[in-house]
Design an enzyme around this catalytic site. Structure first.
Site, PDB file in Angstrom:
ATOM      1  N   GLU A   1      -9.032  -0.903  -3.758  1.00 60.48           N
ATOM      2  CA  GLU A   1      -7.693  -0.363  -4.000  1.00 60.48           C
ATOM      3  C   GLU A   1      -7.769   1.118  -4.359  1.00 60.48           C
ATOM      4  OE1 GLU A   1      -5.770  -1.863  -7.555  1.00 60.48           O
ATOM      5  OE2 GLU A   1      -3.773  -1.395  -6.780  1.00 60.48           O
TER       6      GLU A   1
ATOM      7  N   GLU B   1      -3.974  -2.262  -1.486  1.00 59.16           N
ATOM      8  CA  GLU B   1      -4.834  -3.179  -2.209  1.00 59.16           C
ATOM      9  C   GLU B   1      -5.179  -4.398  -1.355  1.00 59.16           C
ATOM     10  OE1 GLU B   1      -4.632  -4.984  -6.674  1.00 59.16           O
ATOM     11  OE2 GLU B   1      -2.787  -4.159  -5.892  1.00 59.16           O
TER      12      GLU B   1
ATOM     13  N   ASP C   1     -10.794  -4.224 -11.265  1.00 62.46           N
ATOM     14  CA  ASP C   1      -9.495  -3.588 -11.022  1.00 62.46           C
ATOM     15  C   ASP C   1      -9.132  -2.863 -12.316  1.00 62.46           C
ATOM     16  OD1 ASP C   1      -6.880  -2.897 -10.417  1.00 62.46           O
ATOM     17  OD2 ASP C   1      -6.455  -4.774  -9.366  1.00 62.46           O
TER      18      ASP C   1
ATOM     19  N   ASP D   1      -4.153   3.283 -10.208  1.00 61.22           N
ATOM     20  CA  ASP D   1      -4.500   1.870 -10.064  1.00 61.22           C
ATOM     21  C   ASP D   1      -5.568   1.803  -8.983  1.00 61.22           C
ATOM     22  OD1 ASP D   1      -4.507  -0.884 -10.023  1.00 61.22           O
ATOM     23  OD2 ASP D   1      -2.441  -1.104  -9.316  1.00 61.22           O
TER      24      ASP D   1
ATOM     25  N   HIS E   1       1.578  -2.079  -3.548  1.00 62.91           N
ATOM     26  CA  HIS E   1       2.832  -1.914  -4.289  1.00 62.91           C
ATOM     27  C   HIS E   1       3.086  -0.450  -4.614  1.00 62.91           C
ATOM     28  CE1 HIS E   1       0.168  -1.393  -7.786  1.00 62.91           C
ATOM     29  NE2 HIS E   1      -0.563  -2.316  -7.196  1.00 62.91           N
TER      30      HIS E   1
ATOM     31  N   HIS F   1       3.765  -2.220 -11.002  1.00 69.06           N
ATOM     32  CA  HIS F   1       4.065  -2.951  -9.768  1.00 69.06           C
ATOM     33  C   HIS F   1       5.523  -2.753  -9.412  1.00 69.06           C
ATOM     34  CE1 HIS F   1       0.417  -5.887  -9.729  1.00 69.06           C
ATOM     35  NE2 HIS F   1       0.137  -4.707  -9.254  1.00 69.06           N
TER      36      HIS F   1
HETATM   37 CO    CO Z   1      -2.651  -2.669  -7.935  1.00 64.32          CO
END
Ligand code: CO
Length: 295
Positions: free
Chosen positions: A281, A187, A85, A96, A154, A162
């Site tokens: 993600e 995600e 990640d 992200d 998010h 977030h």
């Molecule tokens: Co994330």
């Protein structure tokens, strides 16, 4: 969203997708996760971005918030489910993204990628959160697997990794809608059957909460970095050791900072019954045709 912001989101996303390509060419059993994390973080800087958080590398049931220690000896083994990640920011505008590697064929990876695609597929201005969750969970259930119930997608904003809204991977009846130019990260986390993460050791990742008077020089230095260099985004002990602070003093100072409520910690999250977890993600800008920055 102004065009300058859009360009920064795009640049951060491009850096992320390029690094993903490079990682998937290099990663193999026998590699240390420390080497992998250092490679990714160096490439982020080399390509003109900054890490939005320490690279998370979670193996099997280790699901999130796991970044290598400064002296980490963990090695990727054949068959390990390795979740990477990575977050990149350009002036605070964040990409992200996450992907999962396994040296063997693994059905969970296929399913989690399909679920992510299904979620992205329904995004448009006016879409309800529940419709996105429905698309993700439908793809997972349809394949006979489950999701991590207590982890979600998010929203993103400048120097915020977030933010609202929370986008569950489980069915729900949220009537909240996304609007044009919202930026979100979907995600999904997939495992054999529905799973839950719980907090576990170790704690390597922290972020700034608020300034407090602190006596210890190391604590003062960390607080200064946390607020001014990392801009409130998460950082890790390894980064502080790289800056020349002693590992012992870093741990001691961070404990004090946590007690005084000036930093927050992110303990490793593990699937509570030991289920292996795959993750995927992407970051998406909401448009009539959703713009995925991290592809
Ligand atoms: Co994330």
């Amino acid at each position: 969203m102004d065009s300058e912001t859009l360009e920064k989101y795009k640049k951060a996303g491009k850096i992320g997708s390029k690094i993903k390509e490079e990682v998937l060419e290099r990663i193999k059993p026998g590699m240390k996760i420390l080497e992998l994390a250092e490679f990714i973080e160096k490439r982020i800087l080399g390509l003109g971005g900054k890490p939005a958080f320490p690279v998370n590398i979670g193996i099997n049931d280790i699901t999130a918030h796991c970044t290598p220690k400064f002296n980490d000896e963990t090695v990727i083994k054949p068959g390990d489910l390795v979740k990477i990640d990575q977050g990149i920011h350009v002036d605070g505008w964040v990409a992200d993204m996450a992907y999962t590697y396994c040296s063997e064929k693994n059905e969970l990876i296929k399913v989690v990628e399909k679920a992510l695609e299904a979620g992205i597929g329904v995004i448009k201005p006016g879409v309800k959160i529940s419709e996105i969750s429905h698309a993700i969970s439908g793809a997972v259930e349809g394949s006979g697997f489950g999701v991590i119930v207590n982890l979600t997608g998010h929203g993103l904003d400048q120097y915020i990794i977030h933010g609202p809204p929370t986008i569950p991977n489980m069915k729900n009846d949220s009537q909240q809608v996304l609007k044009e130019s919202d930026v979100v990260a979907l995600e999904p986390f997939v495992c054999e059957t529905n799973g839950y993460v719980k907090e576990s050791e170790p704690v390597e990742i922290f972020s700034f909460l608020q300034p407090r008077p602190v006596r210890l020089p190391e604590a003062r230095k960390i607080l200064d970095l946390a607020s001014n260099e990392y801009n409130g985004l998460p950082f890790c002990k390894r980064w502080l050791v790289e800056k020349g602070l002693s590992p012992f003093k870093v741990s001691f100072a961070l404990k004090q900072l946590e007690v005084s409520n000036s930093v927050k910690s992110y303990p490793v999250l593990r699937e509570r019954s030991g289920l292996a977890v795959a993750q995927a993600e992407h970051t998406i800008i909401v448009k009539e045709k959703p713009f995925v920055t991290t592809i």
